[in-house]
Design a protein around this motif. Structure first.
Motif, PDB file in Angstrom:
ATOM      1  N   PRO A 278       0.829  -1.203   0.000  1.00 39.09           N
ATOM      2  CA  PRO A 278       0.000   0.000   0.000  1.00 39.09           C
ATOM      3  C   PRO A 278       0.871   1.263   0.000  1.00 39.09           C
ATOM      4  O   PRO A 278       2.003   1.223   0.466  1.00 39.09           O
ATOM      5  CB  PRO A 278      -0.776  -0.086   1.320  1.00 39.09           C
ATOM      6  N   TRP A 279       0.331   2.340  -0.527  1.00 35.18           N
ATOM      7  CA  TRP A 279       1.052   3.614  -0.482  1.00 35.18           C
ATOM      8  C   TRP A 279       0.066   4.764  -0.325  1.00 35.18           C
ATOM      9  O   TRP A 279      -1.143   4.581  -0.478  1.00 35.18           O
ATOM     10  CB  TRP A 279       1.957   3.797  -1.700  1.00 35.18           C
TER      11      TRP A 279
ATOM     12  N   ALA B 197      -4.935  10.237  -0.170  1.00 40.19           N
ATOM     13  CA  ALA B 197      -5.518   8.953  -0.592  1.00 40.19           C
ATOM     14  C   ALA B 197      -4.640   7.789  -0.173  1.00 40.19           C
ATOM     15  O   ALA B 197      -3.410   7.866  -0.267  1.00 40.19           O
ATOM     16  CB  ALA B 197      -5.698   8.947  -2.109  1.00 40.19           C
ATOM     17  N   PHE B 198      -5.270   6.739   0.307  1.00 38.62           N
ATOM     18  CA  PHE B 198      -4.583   5.483   0.591  1.00 38.62           C
ATOM     19  C   PHE B 198      -4.830   4.552  -0.588  1.00 38.62           C
ATOM     20  O   PHE B 198      -5.981   4.297  -0.943  1.00 38.62           O
ATOM     21  CB  PHE B 198      -5.116   4.848   1.876  1.00 38.62           C
ATOM     22  N   VAL B 199      -3.749   4.072  -1.207  1.00 32.14           N
ATOM     23  CA  VAL B 199      -3.892   3.188  -2.361  1.00 32.14           C
ATOM     24  C   VAL B 199      -3.456   1.778  -1.958  1.00 32.14           C
ATOM     25  O   VAL B 199      -2.276   1.536  -1.694  1.00 32.14           O
ATOM     26  CB  VAL B 199      -3.057   3.683  -3.558  1.00 32.14           C
ATOM     27  N   PHE B 200      -4.426   0.865  -1.886  1.00 31.70           N
ATOM     28  CA  PHE B 200      -4.124  -0.525  -1.559  1.00 31.70           C
ATOM     29  C   PHE B 200      -4.063  -1.341  -2.844  1.00 31.70           C
ATOM     30  O   PHE B 200      -4.699  -0.988  -3.843  1.00 31.70           O
ATOM     31  CB  PHE B 200      -5.212  -1.106  -0.641  1.00 31.70           C
ATOM     32  N   PRO B 201      -3.302  -2.449  -2.837  1.00 28.67           N
ATOM     33  CA  PRO B 201      -3.289  -3.309  -4.029  1.00 28.67           C
ATOM     34  C   PRO B 201      -4.699  -3.816  -4.345  1.00 28.67           C
ATOM     35  O   PRO B 201      -5.505  -4.023  -3.438  1.00 28.67           O
ATOM     36  CB  PRO B 201      -2.383  -4.468  -3.620  1.00 28.67           C
ATOM     37  N   GLU B 202      -4.945  -3.982  -5.627  1.00 27.10           N
ATOM     38  CA  GLU B 202      -6.242  -4.462  -6.107  1.00 27.10           C
ATOM     39  C   GLU B 202      -6.702  -5.725  -5.355  1.00 27.10           C
ATOM     40  O   GLU B 202      -7.863  -5.870  -4.988  1.00 27.10           O
ATOM     41  CB  GLU B 202      -6.106  -4.763  -7.611  1.00 27.10           C
ATOM     42  N   SER B 203      -5.732  -6.613  -5.074  1.00 28.28           N
ATOM     43  CA  SER B 203      -6.078  -7.897  -4.449  1.00 28.28           C
ATOM     44  C   SER B 203      -6.553  -7.736  -3.002  1.00 28.28           C
ATOM     45  O   SER B 203      -7.119  -8.654  -2.430  1.00 28.28           O
ATOM     46  CB  SER B 203      -4.860  -8.820  -4.470  1.00 28.28           C
TER      47      SER B 203
ATOM     48  N   GLY C 163      -6.141  -0.604  -6.052  1.00 26.42           N
ATOM     49  CA  GLY C 163      -5.608  -0.472  -7.400  1.00 26.42           C
ATOM     50  C   GLY C 163      -5.426   1.003  -7.720  1.00 26.42           C
ATOM     51  O   GLY C 163      -5.897   1.879  -6.993  1.00 26.42           O
ATOM     52  N   SER C 164      -4.692   1.287  -8.810  1.00 29.68           N
ATOM     53  CA  SER C 164      -4.293   2.664  -9.103  1.00 29.68           C
ATOM     54  C   SER C 164      -5.283   3.413  -9.989  1.00 29.68           C
ATOM     55  O   SER C 164      -5.162   4.618 -10.192  1.00 29.68           O
ATOM     56  CB  SER C 164      -2.920   2.647  -9.786  1.00 29.68           C
ATOM     57  N   GLU C 165      -6.301   2.714 -10.498  1.00 27.29           N
ATOM     58  CA  GLU C 165      -7.191   3.316 -11.489  1.00 27.29           C
ATOM     59  C   GLU C 165      -7.978   4.524 -10.943  1.00 27.29           C
ATOM     60  O   GLU C 165      -8.016   5.581 -11.574  1.00 27.29           O
ATOM     61  CB  GLU C 165      -8.161   2.238 -12.010  1.00 27.29           C
TER      62      GLU C 165
END
Ligand SMILES: [Zn+2]
Length: 219
Positions: free
Chosen positions: A60-61, A72-78, A116-118
């Motif tokens: 995550p980032w 914003a917290f960006v977690f992996p899609e999974s 996810g980054s979308e």
């Protein structure tokens, strides 16, 4: 400033384990190149040294752009399968971050969460579109001798309204001054749809005052 650290990762295609630098905190306001990478869905995109497969590590980032009031917290899609758990984790991390960034964060700020980054890339694209429109508006406002009121970008996104509003006079941006400024702007250029829509909404709602200002503390 943005922060990068090395993480141990594993290629999902061939299973090769290797260490790679990964961004954990991206300051989009200070690092334009990195902001572009986020928009291109390429932030933290790695290339496997063995099979050259491109993939994003399961890390995550955080994305921060104070001018636009974005955290914003960006977690992996999974991670989406365990959304409730990760939202809880976000709240814990955010409480810590609030301690570090201190009073630079507005008290009512609720960070955005993406899997996810979308979603974040789309948000930044929309912000750029609004910024271009705003540049055109500012040009007309200057020609017309209008002042500019900077509303909260978060408020503007939530209400599909422009975040910068022209008003008449050099004093406070009262409802009457905003109405005068918006009418002058729309008369000068009727293609500034975001502002003519906002003018129509403001005229319809007789009780509406100026929107909340951009949080000075967030800059
Ligand atoms: Zn590989």
């Amino acid at each position: 400033m943005s922060l990068q650290g090395d993480v141990e990762t594993r290629c999902p295609s061939c299973g090769r384990e290797f260490e790679a630098p990964v961004w954990s905190f991206v300051h989009g306001g200070r690092d334009e190149a990195l902001r572009e990478r986020v928009k291109a869905r390429e932030c933290n995109l790695l290339l496997c040294p063995a099979c050259e497969a491109a993939f994003t590590p399961e890390v995550p980032w955080v994305y921060y752009e104070p001018e636009a009031e974005i955290l914003a917290f960006v977690f992996p899609e999974s991670f989406r399968a365990e959304e409730a758990r990760w939202r809880g984790k976000m709240r814990e991390d955010f409480a810590q971050m609030r301690g570090l960034l201190g009073d630079r964060l507005p008290v009512d700020l609720e960070p955005e969460v993406y899997f996810g980054s979308e979603g974040l890339a789309e948000l930044l694209e929309a912000e750029d579109w609004r910024r271009d429109e705003r540049d055109v508006m500012e040009h007309y406002a200057r020609e017309l001798g209008l002042s500019l009121y900077r509303a909260s970008p978060r408020w503007a996104r939530a209400h599909a309204a422009p975040s910068e509003l022209p008003y008449r006079g050099g004093g406070r941006a009262t409802r009457a001054a905003l109405l005068e400024g918006l009418k002058a702007l729309v008369a000068a250029n009727d293609r500034l749809a975001a502002w003519s829509d906002y003018l129509a909404a403001l005229e319809k709602d007789a009780a509406a005052g100026p929107p909340p200002p951009a949080a000075a503390a967030f800059r």
